[in-house]
Scaffold this motif. Structure first.
Motif, PDB file in Angstrom:
ATOM      1  N   ALA A   1       0.743  -1.218  -0.032  1.00  0.00           N
ATOM      2  CA  ALA A   1      -0.110   0.093  -0.041  1.00  0.00           C
ATOM      3  C   ALA A   1       0.838   1.380  -0.052  1.00  0.00           C
ATOM      4  CB  ALA A   1      -0.821   0.018   1.355  1.00  0.00           C
ATOM      5  N   PRO A   2       0.661   2.263  -0.872  1.00  0.00           N
ATOM      6  CA  PRO A   2       1.174   3.633  -0.707  1.00  0.00           C
ATOM      7  C   PRO A   2       0.950   4.065   0.557  1.00  0.00           C
ATOM      8  CG  PRO A   2       0.064   3.274  -2.811  1.00  0.00           C
ATOM      9  CD  PRO A   2      -0.224   2.093  -1.941  1.00  0.00           C
ATOM     10  N   ILE A   3       1.727   4.646   1.202  1.00  0.00           N
ATOM     11  CA  ILE A   3       1.268   5.273   2.706  1.00  0.00           C
ATOM     12  C   ILE A   3       1.813   6.537   2.536  1.00  0.00           C
ATOM     13  CG2 ILE A   3       0.954   3.133   3.738  1.00  0.00           C
ATOM     14  CD1 ILE A   3       3.862   3.423   4.866  1.00  0.00           C
ATOM     15  N   GLY A   4       1.280   7.368   3.564  1.00  0.00           N
ATOM     16  CA  GLY A   4       1.980   8.636   4.042  1.00  0.00           C
ATOM     17  C   GLY A   4       1.504   8.925   5.480  1.00  0.00           C
ATOM     18  N   ASP A   5       1.439  10.263   6.108  1.00  0.00           N
ATOM     19  CA  ASP A   5       1.142  10.549   7.256  1.00  0.00           C
ATOM     20  C   ASP A   5      -0.355  11.249   7.451  1.00  0.00           C
ATOM     21  OD1 ASP A   5       0.636  11.703   9.862  1.00  0.00           O
ATOM     22  OD2 ASP A   5       2.826  11.837   9.913  1.00  0.00           O
TER      23      ASP A   5
ATOM     24  N   GLY B   1      -2.072  12.313   9.580  1.00  0.00           N
ATOM     25  CA  GLY B   1      -2.350  13.303  10.562  1.00  0.00           C
ATOM     26  C   GLY B   1      -1.679  14.779   9.860  1.00  0.00           C
ATOM     27  N   LEU B   2      -0.976  14.762   8.954  1.00  0.00           N
ATOM     28  CA  LEU B   2      -0.223  15.740   8.319  1.00  0.00           C
ATOM     29  C   LEU B   2      -0.776  16.088   6.868  1.00  0.00           C
ATOM     30  CD1 LEU B   2       3.270  15.141   9.530  1.00  0.00           C
ATOM     31  CD2 LEU B   2       1.769  16.846  10.400  1.00  0.00           C
ATOM     32  N   ASP B   3       0.014  15.640   5.922  1.00  0.00           N
ATOM     33  CA  ASP B   3      -0.628  15.798   4.645  1.00  0.00           C
ATOM     34  C   ASP B   3      -1.269  14.705   4.033  1.00  0.00           C
ATOM     35  OD1 ASP B   3       1.461  14.063   4.472  1.00  0.00           O
ATOM     36  OD2 ASP B   3       2.769  15.614   3.036  1.00  0.00           O
ATOM     37  N   GLY B   4      -1.753  13.792   4.842  1.00  0.00           N
ATOM     38  CA  GLY B   4      -2.696  12.598   4.119  1.00  0.00           C
ATOM     39  C   GLY B   4      -2.016  11.389   3.854  1.00  0.00           C
ATOM     40  N   ASP B   5      -2.896  10.505   3.884  1.00  0.00           N
ATOM     41  CA  ASP B   5      -2.334   9.098   3.503  1.00  0.00           C
ATOM     42  C   ASP B   5      -3.079   8.621   2.307  1.00  0.00           C
ATOM     43  OD1 ASP B   5      -2.707   6.078   3.214  1.00  0.00           O
ATOM     44  OD2 ASP B   5      -0.996   6.033   4.917  1.00  0.00           O
ATOM     45  N   PRO B   6      -2.160   8.477   1.263  1.00  0.00           N
ATOM     46  CA  PRO B   6      -3.159   8.041  -0.096  1.00  0.00           C
ATOM     47  C   PRO B   6      -4.122   6.782   0.175  1.00  0.00           C
ATOM     48  CG  PRO B   6      -0.578   7.619  -0.367  1.00  0.00           C
ATOM     49  CD  PRO B   6      -0.886   8.117   0.885  1.00  0.00           C
ATOM     50  N   THR B   7      -3.664   5.833   0.662  1.00  0.00           N
ATOM     51  CA  THR B   7      -4.495   4.737   0.613  1.00  0.00           C
ATOM     52  C   THR B   7      -5.726   5.044   1.439  1.00  0.00           C
ATOM     53  OG1 THR B   7      -2.575   3.299   0.398  1.00  0.00           O
ATOM     54  CG2 THR B   7      -4.480   2.215   1.215  1.00  0.00           C
ATOM     55  N   VAL B   8      -5.531   5.760   2.639  1.00  0.00           N
ATOM     56  CA  VAL B   8      -6.716   6.055   3.284  1.00  0.00           C
ATOM     57  C   VAL B   8      -7.580   7.033   2.602  1.00  0.00           C
ATOM     58  CG1 VAL B   8      -7.513   7.493   5.458  1.00  0.00           C
ATOM     59  CG2 VAL B   8      -5.611   5.919   5.753  1.00  0.00           C
ATOM     60  N   ARG B   9      -6.964   7.992   1.880  1.00  0.00           N
ATOM     61  CA  ARG B   9      -7.974   8.784   0.703  1.00  0.00           C
ATOM     62  C   ARG B   9      -8.904   8.064  -0.065  1.00  0.00           C
ATOM     63  NH1 ARG B   9      -3.569  13.699  -0.208  1.00  0.00           N
ATOM     64  NH2 ARG B   9      -3.917  14.903   1.536  1.00  0.00           N
ATOM     65  N   GLU B  10      -8.075   6.786  -0.451  1.00  0.00           N
ATOM     66  CA  GLU B  10      -8.784   6.222  -1.625  1.00  0.00           C
ATOM     67  C   GLU B  10      -9.902   5.287  -0.913  1.00  0.00           C
ATOM     68  OE1 GLU B  10      -7.649   2.442  -4.628  1.00  0.00           O
ATOM     69  OE2 GLU B  10      -6.331   3.214  -3.404  1.00  0.00           O
ATOM     70  N   LEU B  11      -9.685   4.702   0.355  1.00  0.00           N
ATOM     71  CA  LEU B  11     -10.539   4.132   1.065  1.00  0.00           C
ATOM     72  C   LEU B  11     -11.745   5.006   1.267  1.00  0.00           C
ATOM     73  CD1 LEU B  11     -11.886   1.688   2.866  1.00  0.00           C
ATOM     74  CD2 LEU B  11     -10.484   2.512   4.543  1.00  0.00           C
ATOM     75  N   GLU B  12     -11.541   6.212   1.843  1.00  0.00           N
ATOM     76  CA  GLU B  12     -12.492   7.046   2.204  1.00  0.00           C
ATOM     77  C   GLU B  12     -13.452   7.306   1.018  1.00  0.00           C
ATOM     78  OE1 GLU B  12     -10.249   9.284   5.869  1.00  0.00           O
ATOM     79  OE2 GLU B  12     -10.158  10.129   3.822  1.00  0.00           O
ATOM     80  N   ALA B  13     -12.954   7.749  -0.182  1.00  0.00           N
ATOM     81  CA  ALA B  13     -13.471   7.885  -1.255  1.00  0.00           C
ATOM     82  C   ALA B  13     -14.533   6.867  -1.852  1.00  0.00           C
ATOM     83  CB  ALA B  13     -12.566   8.552  -2.482  1.00  0.00           C
ATOM     84  N   CYS B  14     -13.879   5.650  -1.755  1.00  0.00           N
ATOM     85  CA  CYS B  14     -14.505   4.440  -2.310  1.00  0.00           C
ATOM     86  C   CYS B  14     -15.700   4.137  -1.402  1.00  0.00           C
ATOM     87  CB  CYS B  14     -13.642   3.282  -2.153  1.00  0.00           C
ATOM     88  SG  CYS B  14     -14.371   1.529  -2.297  1.00  0.00           S
TER      89      CYS B  14
END
Length: 353
Positions: A36-40, A42-55
């Motif tokens: 999984a592509p990952i980020g933070d 709590g800061l500028d965001g996590d790309p996989t979290v964003r994908e899940l949220e949008a999905c």
């Protein structure tokens, strides 16, 4: 010695019917977590979290989503983001948010008002009374529903009932939240897309770690303004995570690929129910709409604690549900042979009394 794949079901010697939360991640989940592509987040965001949220938001017909550690937190954030202190949340009196989660009211400054109902569906006349404002009444600022309904044995709210509740709340200017911990079970039971259910609510909490088999997490979906507010509240509650895309990846796999097989769990739950009802009159079981079976033990002369211990000794794990009921939940680690073993265990305990 050959090691067991962690994605495999538990050893067949144990039939674990305590909950669908015991499900292990699939092999595909482990692979998506690894890559999984990952980020933070709590800061500028996590790309996989964003994908899940949008999905999840798209699949539920909502503008935005928010990944959180648990469905309990998702429900609490929905309440906090749509209410003010000294107001009232109205929900069916056996709803999970009322029986198991209203401890949150001790620090929210809110009052949770339970409304009597049947099979998890609120009495609409009682709801109408609760929506009345003025005088000594607290202002109702949120109405909550639950489907499938845990304490009602996995029952599914009829869509016309949900539409009626939403309509009454809208007429009173009150938003509606849906505790959809097992939302996809309800959708499969009704034979409709999840969005056909969630259109009757303004916010929805979806659990990823039950039948969908992700290891942890939930998503709160709703309008953009509500989710923005909930995101701030999540940080205040300590729910902001960092490289949480590792967990979100498993949730994505669950949402995208695991809902379709939930019907297998429903069939096996009905098989378990039929088998236990074959042991009447000493035992009786609810007839499930989804994956939860409640077994009434009151006529057996044994306490629930005795039943849990006796079944465990025969390799079957259950949970006490009140004084005279056991809860059994089917999931993807439970096959036909496990159902047969569970029925045989119930019969064996009866014979050994």
């Amino acid at each position: 010695m050959t090691q067991r794949n962690p994605a495999d079901p538990p050893p067949p010697s144990v039939v674990d019917l305590r909950s669908d939360t015991v499900t292990h991640p699939t092999a595909a989940m482990y692979e998506r977590m690894r890559t999984a592509p990952i980020g933070d987040d709590g800061l500028d965001g996590d790309p996989t979290v964003r994908e899940l949220e949008a999905c999840v938001a798209a699949s539920l017909g909502k503008e935005a989503g928010l990944f959180v550690p648990s469905c309990t937190m998702a429900n609490l954030l929905a309440v906090l983001a749509q209410t003010q202190r000294s107001e009232q949340v109205v929900l069916e009196s056996t709803a999970h948010m009322y029986t198991s989660e209203r401890g949150a009211a001790t620090f929210t400054g809110l009052f949770y008002q339970g409304v009597s109902g049947s099979a998890g569906a609120m009495d609409l006349n009682r709801l109408e009374e609760a929506l009345l404002a003025g005088g000594h009444r607290l202002k109702t600022s949120l109405v909550a529903m639950e489907t499938s309904h845990n304490n009602a044995g996995g029952t599914v709210l009829p869509l016309d009932h949900m539409q009626a509740v939403h309509g009454m709340a809208q007429a009173a200017g009150v938003p509606v939240h849906l505790d959809g911990a097992r939302l996809f079970n309800a959708a499969v039971a009704l034979g409709v897309p999840a969005a056909d259910i969630t259109r009757h609510a303004d916010t929805v909490a979806l659990c990823l770690s039950k039948g969908l088999s992700a290891p942890v997490g939930a998503v709160l979906a709703g309008s953009q303004p509500v989710v923005v507010k909930a995101r701030t509240l999540r940080r205040m509650l300590g729910g902001t995570q960092r490289q949480s895309g590792i967990m979100a990846a498993a949730g994505l796999e669950g949402v995208q690929h695991m809902a379709a097989r939930l019907g297998e769990d429903h069939v096996r739950a009905r098989r378990l129910s039929d088998g236990v009802n074959g042991l009447a009159p000493a035992l009786s079981a609810t007839v499930p709409q989804t994956n939860i079976v409640q077994v009434e033990t009151g006529e057996t002369g044994m306490t629930n604690a005795q039943w849990v211990a006796a079944l465990q000794a025969r390799g079957v794990l259950t949970r006490p549900w009140g004084r005279t009921r056991l809860r059994c939940v089917t999931h993807r680690h439970i096959g036909d042979q496990d159902i047969d073993a569970a029925i045989a265990a119930f019969a064996g305990v009866l014979d050994a009394r």
